[in-house]
Design a protein around this motif. Structure first.
Motif, PDB file in Angstrom:
ATOM      1  N   GLY A 314       3.760 -17.052 -11.829  1.00 21.63           N
ATOM      2  CA  GLY A 314       4.373 -17.657 -13.009  1.00 21.63           C
ATOM      3  C   GLY A 314       3.548 -18.803 -13.551  1.00 21.63           C
ATOM      4  O   GLY A 314       3.916 -19.441 -14.530  1.00 21.63           O
ATOM      5  N   LYS A 315       2.402 -19.072 -12.905  1.00 21.26           N
ATOM      6  CA  LYS A 315       1.563 -20.203 -13.318  1.00 21.26           C
ATOM      7  C   LYS A 315       0.613 -19.767 -14.432  1.00 21.26           C
ATOM      8  O   LYS A 315      -0.590 -19.583 -14.231  1.00 21.26           O
ATOM      9  CB  LYS A 315       0.779 -20.728 -12.111  1.00 21.26           C
ATOM     10  N   MET A 316       1.182 -19.587 -15.600  1.00 17.92           N
ATOM     11  CA  MET A 316       0.397 -19.204 -16.775  1.00 17.92           C
ATOM     12  C   MET A 316       0.845 -20.113 -17.918  1.00 17.92           C
ATOM     13  O   MET A 316       1.701 -19.739 -18.737  1.00 17.92           O
ATOM     14  CB  MET A 316       0.634 -17.727 -17.106  1.00 17.92           C
ATOM     15  N   PRO A 317       0.291 -21.326 -17.989  1.00 19.89           N
ATOM     16  CA  PRO A 317       0.777 -22.333 -18.939  1.00 19.89           C
ATOM     17  C   PRO A 317       0.677 -21.921 -20.407  1.00 19.89           C
ATOM     18  O   PRO A 317       1.427 -22.414 -21.244  1.00 19.89           O
ATOM     19  CB  PRO A 317      -0.103 -23.552 -18.639  1.00 19.89           C
ATOM     20  N   LYS A 318      -0.243 -21.017 -20.754  1.00 20.21           N
ATOM     21  CA  LYS A 318      -0.399 -20.622 -22.145  1.00 20.21           C
ATOM     22  C   LYS A 318       0.380 -19.349 -22.497  1.00 20.21           C
ATOM     23  O   LYS A 318       0.372 -18.905 -23.640  1.00 20.21           O
ATOM     24  CB  LYS A 318      -1.882 -20.401 -22.459  1.00 20.21           C
ATOM     25  N   SER A 319       1.054 -18.761 -21.491  1.00 22.22           N
ATOM     26  CA  SER A 319       1.752 -17.494 -21.680  1.00 22.22           C
ATOM     27  C   SER A 319       2.837 -17.590 -22.746  1.00 22.22           C
ATOM     28  O   SER A 319       3.478 -18.635 -22.921  1.00 22.22           O
ATOM     29  CB  SER A 319       2.386 -17.045 -20.363  1.00 22.22           C
ATOM     30  N   LEU A 320       3.063 -16.480 -23.458  1.00 19.14           N
ATOM     31  CA  LEU A 320       4.139 -16.460 -24.448  1.00 19.14           C
ATOM     32  C   LEU A 320       5.499 -16.381 -23.790  1.00 19.14           C
ATOM     33  O   LEU A 320       6.538 -16.514 -24.457  1.00 19.14           O
ATOM     34  CB  LEU A 320       3.941 -15.282 -25.417  1.00 19.14           C
ATOM     35  N   GLY A 321       5.548 -16.171 -22.477  1.00 19.90           N
ATOM     36  CA  GLY A 321       6.822 -16.084 -21.752  1.00 19.90           C
ATOM     37  C   GLY A 321       7.106 -14.667 -21.326  1.00 19.90           C
ATOM     38  O   GLY A 321       6.195 -13.861 -21.148  1.00 19.90           O
ATOM     39  N   LYS A 322       8.372 -14.341 -21.171  1.00 23.23           N
ATOM     40  CA  LYS A 322       8.762 -12.991 -20.760  1.00 23.23           C
ATOM     41  C   LYS A 322       9.056 -12.123 -21.964  1.00 23.23           C
ATOM     42  O   LYS A 322       9.609 -12.587 -22.958  1.00 23.23           O
ATOM     43  CB  LYS A 322      10.011 -13.041 -19.864  1.00 23.23           C
ATOM     44  N   MET A 323       8.732 -10.836 -21.850  1.00 20.95           N
ATOM     45  CA  MET A 323       9.086  -9.871 -22.883  1.00 20.95           C
ATOM     46  C   MET A 323      10.225  -8.971 -22.427  1.00 20.95           C
ATOM     47  O   MET A 323      10.861  -8.308 -23.227  1.00 20.95           O
ATOM     48  CB  MET A 323       7.874  -9.002 -23.235  1.00 20.95           C
ATOM     49  N   LYS A 324      10.469  -8.946 -21.137  1.00 31.12           N
ATOM     50  CA  LYS A 324      11.501  -8.054 -20.601  1.00 31.12           C
ATOM     51  C   LYS A 324      12.022  -8.620 -19.290  1.00 31.12           C
ATOM     52  O   LYS A 324      11.267  -9.184 -18.513  1.00 31.12           O
ATOM     53  CB  LYS A 324      10.920  -6.653 -20.366  1.00 31.12           C
ATOM     54  N   ALA A 325      13.315  -8.463 -19.093  1.00 29.92           N
ATOM     55  CA  ALA A 325      13.888  -8.888 -17.828  1.00 29.92           C
ATOM     56  C   ALA A 325      13.289  -8.053 -16.693  1.00 29.92           C
ATOM     57  O   ALA A 325      12.932  -6.887 -16.875  1.00 29.92           O
ATOM     58  CB  ALA A 325      15.408  -8.709 -17.852  1.00 29.92           C
ATOM     59  N   PHE A 326      13.194  -8.653 -15.525  1.00 36.83           N
ATOM     60  CA  PHE A 326      12.635  -7.993 -14.369  1.00 36.83           C
ATOM     61  C   PHE A 326      11.182  -7.592 -14.639  1.00 36.83           C
ATOM     62  O   PHE A 326      10.435  -8.379 -15.196  1.00 36.83           O
ATOM     63  CB  PHE A 326      13.510  -6.820 -13.934  1.00 36.83           C
ATOM     64  N   PHE A 327      10.771  -6.335 -14.328  1.00 38.65           N
ATOM     65  CA  PHE A 327       9.341  -6.066 -14.430  1.00 38.65           C
ATOM     66  C   PHE A 327       9.050  -4.647 -14.877  1.00 38.65           C
ATOM     67  O   PHE A 327       8.723  -3.772 -14.089  1.00 38.65           O
ATOM     68  CB  PHE A 327       8.650  -6.330 -13.088  1.00 38.65           C
ATOM     69  N   GLY A 328       9.179  -4.413 -16.158  1.00 35.80           N
ATOM     70  CA  GLY A 328       8.761  -3.138 -16.729  1.00 35.80           C
ATOM     71  C   GLY A 328       9.570  -1.953 -16.249  1.00 35.80           C
ATOM     72  O   GLY A 328      10.613  -2.085 -15.620  1.00 35.80           O
ATOM     73  N   ASN A 329       9.085  -0.768 -16.556  1.00 34.54           N
ATOM     74  CA  ASN A 329       9.729   0.475 -16.158  1.00 34.54           C
ATOM     75  C   ASN A 329       8.982   1.017 -14.944  1.00 34.54           C
ATOM     76  O   ASN A 329       7.976   1.715 -15.073  1.00 34.54           O
ATOM     77  CB  ASN A 329       9.703   1.469 -17.328  1.00 34.54           C
ATOM     78  N   ILE A 330       9.485   0.709 -13.761  1.00 33.16           N
ATOM     79  CA  ILE A 330       8.762   1.001 -12.528  1.00 33.16           C
ATOM     80  C   ILE A 330       8.508   2.493 -12.354  1.00 33.16           C
ATOM     81  O   ILE A 330       7.424   2.911 -11.948  1.00 33.16           O
ATOM     82  CB  ILE A 330       9.539   0.461 -11.306  1.00 33.16           C
ATOM     83  N   ALA A 331       9.505   3.328 -12.681  1.00 35.56           N
ATOM     84  CA  ALA A 331       9.349   4.768 -12.464  1.00 35.56           C
ATOM     85  C   ALA A 331       8.207   5.345 -13.296  1.00 35.56           C
ATOM     86  O   ALA A 331       7.462   6.210 -12.823  1.00 35.56           O
ATOM     87  CB  ALA A 331      10.658   5.499 -12.796  1.00 35.56           C
ATOM     88  N   VAL A 332       8.048   4.874 -14.531  1.00 37.33           N
ATOM     89  CA  VAL A 332       6.962   5.373 -15.373  1.00 37.33           C
ATOM     90  C   VAL A 332       5.635   4.755 -14.950  1.00 37.33           C
ATOM     91  O   VAL A 332       4.593   5.411 -14.975  1.00 37.33           O
ATOM     92  CB  VAL A 332       7.256   5.097 -16.860  1.00 37.33           C
ATOM     93  N   CYS A 333       5.660   3.492 -14.565  1.00 41.58           N
ATOM     94  CA  CYS A 333       4.438   2.870 -14.033  1.00 41.58           C
ATOM     95  C   CYS A 333       3.933   3.644 -12.818  1.00 41.58           C
ATOM     96  O   CYS A 333       2.723   3.865 -12.664  1.00 41.58           O
ATOM     97  CB  CYS A 333       4.711   1.416 -13.641  1.00 41.58           C
ATOM     98  N   LEU A 334       4.855   4.073 -11.973  1.00 40.35           N
ATOM     99  CA  LEU A 334       4.470   4.812 -10.768  1.00 40.35           C
ATOM    100  C   LEU A 334       3.845   6.154 -11.124  1.00 40.35           C
ATOM    101  O   LEU A 334       2.846   6.574 -10.531  1.00 40.35           O
ATOM    102  CB  LEU A 334       5.690   5.006  -9.870  1.00 40.35           C
ATOM    103  N   ARG A 335       4.397   6.824 -12.137  1.00 38.55           N
ATOM    104  CA  ARG A 335       3.810   8.086 -12.577  1.00 38.55           C
ATOM    105  C   ARG A 335       2.384   7.858 -13.110  1.00 38.55           C
ATOM    106  O   ARG A 335       1.467   8.628 -12.826  1.00 38.55           O
ATOM    107  CB  ARG A 335       4.681   8.717 -13.666  1.00 38.55           C
ATOM    108  N   GLY A 336       2.226   6.793 -13.905  1.00 36.28           N
ATOM    109  CA  GLY A 336       0.906   6.475 -14.425  1.00 36.28           C
ATOM    110  C   GLY A 336      -0.082   6.152 -13.323  1.00 36.28           C
ATOM    111  O   GLY A 336      -1.264   6.539 -13.388  1.00 36.28           O
TER     112      GLY A 336
END
Length: 482
Positions: A314-336
């Motif tokens: 979470g140490k990204m001082p210039k980050s725009l913040g979060k775009m989605k709760a939790f962390f993406g779509n894990i099932a599709v990430c796993l397929r990729g």
């Protein structure tokens, strides 16, 4: 047709009083112990009463009425409806992934975090970009993430006068919508006669107000932007960022890296290029990559490897913040991730080559009957165009509906908007020559029908459970309930 319609009655129409598949003990009297009386039903709900055999047959029949990738060829342009290996389905359903709680401590989900970390690294490798976020759950959200990352970049430089995003007319339709949603003014530029970006129009549109130029590569008419390096230089000289829509990356993967084109930001559709077809509206995943100078502004957290353990930074001082709760779509990430692990650099290049070969095979075979709007070698898809005046009044929609009678799903029609009577056909890299030949044969038969009996095509489909509807009346007076 009457036989089919009778067979396809609604379940409530097939219902007969007293029929059951499984019987449960009456629960109404027990419910009174737990629920206030005003919340209890006074009469049983009107639900279908069917035996188990009837129920199974009913839903099996409904499934057979659907067109699906497991049964038919989907020449659906721009959506890359390619085969999704069943092994990936099995792996993405492993309990270690599906039963992980979003609030589980990092120590309990090291396997998931390791997969995400490795996927980030593989995406960096195939694109040449410096960093990737896996948060976006769709391509459109990936676009929004990219544009908001660009805004954060310009804001950090106090370059607040950049209020415009330039979008060519050959971009995906979500591009201008995304820029508008992010608060930018959209500047649309027309393409050149060859279907690529008009560099003079781009030069005239670029200014100190330009924040981003969004370019779909290959574009929606299926062409590679031949002057992309020069375009990127023009964008950077104006102080803007070059955003590449990578939804069509299956035509480039293994053959070229967007970082070499000068892309500052791009999104990828794991649910398209990376073997998780998104038919039916989901699931999706749209990771966003960034060049080194833009990477600090990507959403946080990202997965990092520290002291042999995977952690969310979470140490990204210039980050725009979060775009989605939790962390993406894990099932599709796993397929990729599985998809990328299955290939190496050589075989990934073959994926792109086959995507391009298949599209051009269809384009060349249909030339003289259904011609490509831009008569040039295409990339992942070919965009054909009809002239109803030369086709006995037959339109693209008529051809699409007639294809259903030949057992093929209809291609994308009337998009992109710059092509009149467009039929966008994307065979993908996973269809065989035999399947393409069968599709081409069906198109040739339809062309012959247009010449000899055009009304047959105009009245299609003929063999489906639902015949052609009055589209005007359906739009004005929709029947939305039984």
């Amino acid at each position: 047709m009457e036989e089919i319609l009778k067979h396809d009655e609604l379940s409530i129409e097939k219902s007969r009083p007293g029929r059951r598949g499984i019987r449960f003990a009456a629960v109404q009297k027990h419910a009174a112990q737990y629920l206030p009386a005003q919340y209890l039903r006074s009469a049983a709900p009107r639900l279908p009463e069917l035996g188990e055999f009837e129920t199974v047959r009913h839903f099996t029949r409904l499934s057979q009425l659907n067109y699906c990738l497991d049964g038919q060829f989907y020449p659906l342009g721009s959506c890359t409806m390619k085969y999704n290996p069943k092994a990936y389905d099995a792996l993405s359903a492993l309990p270690g992934f599906t039963q992980a709680h979003p609030f589980a401590p990092e120590s309990a989900v090291q396997g998931t975090l390791e997969m995400l970390y490795r996927l980030q690294e593989l995406l960096k490798e195939v694109t040449g970009l410096a960093a990737f976020t896996l948060q976006p759950a769709a391509g459109a959200q990936g676009e929004l993430t990219g544009i908001l990352t660009a805004r954060a970049y310009h804001d950090a430089r106090k370059d607040f006068k950049r209020t415009e995003v330039i979008v060519p007319d050959t971009a995906h339709g979500t591009n201008p919508a995304t820029a508008n949603m992010a608060g930018y003014t959209v500047v649309n530029i027309q393409s050149a006669p060859d279907g690529c970006v008009d560099k003079e129009a781009l030069k005239n549109a670029l200014s100190e107000r330009t924040a981003v130029v969004m370019l779909t590569v290959p574009n929606t008419v299926g062409l590679f932007e031949k002057d992309i390096r020069e375009i990127a230089d023009m964008v950077h000289k104006a102080g803007a960022l070059f955003y590449m829509d990578g939804a069509n990356f299956n035509a480039l993967i293994g053959a070229a890296k967007p970082a070499d084109f000068g892309a500052d930001l791009m999104h990828l559709n794991l649910h398209k290029t990376f073997a998780a077809p998104h038919g039916g509206g989901g699931p999706g995943s749209g990771p966003v990559g960034a060049a080194a100078h833009v990477a600090p502004f990507l959403p946080k957290p990202m997965v990092e490897l520290k002291n042999g353990k995977y952690t969310l930074s979470g140490k990204m001082p210039k980050s725009l913040g979060k775009m989605k709760a939790f962390f993406g779509n894990i099932a599709v990430c796993l397929r990729g991730y599985c998809y990328l692990r299955q290939f190496d650099g050589r075989t990934l290049k073959e994926v792109a080559e086959n995507a391009v070969l298949n599209a051009n095979y269809v384009r060349a075979a249909l030339k003289g009957r259904f011609n490509a709007y831009f008569d040039a070698v295409c990339m992942h898809e070919c965009v054909l165009s009809l002239n109803p005046a030369e086709m006995n009044g037959v339109h693209a929609s008529d051809v699409a509906k007639r294809l259903l009678d030949y057992g093929f799903y209809a291609p994308t029609i009337y998009f992109p908007l710059i092509v009149p009577e467009a039929m966008m056909i994307e065979p993908t890299e996973t269809e065989s020559k035999e399947m393409l030949d069968a599709f081409i044969s069906a198109m040739e038969k339809i062309y012959a029908e247009i010449q000899s009996e055009p009304q047959t095509v105009k009245d299609a489909p003929h063999g489906q459970c639902v015949s052609r509807i009055d589209e005007v009346s359906a739009a004005r007076q929709p029947n939305l309930r039984w």
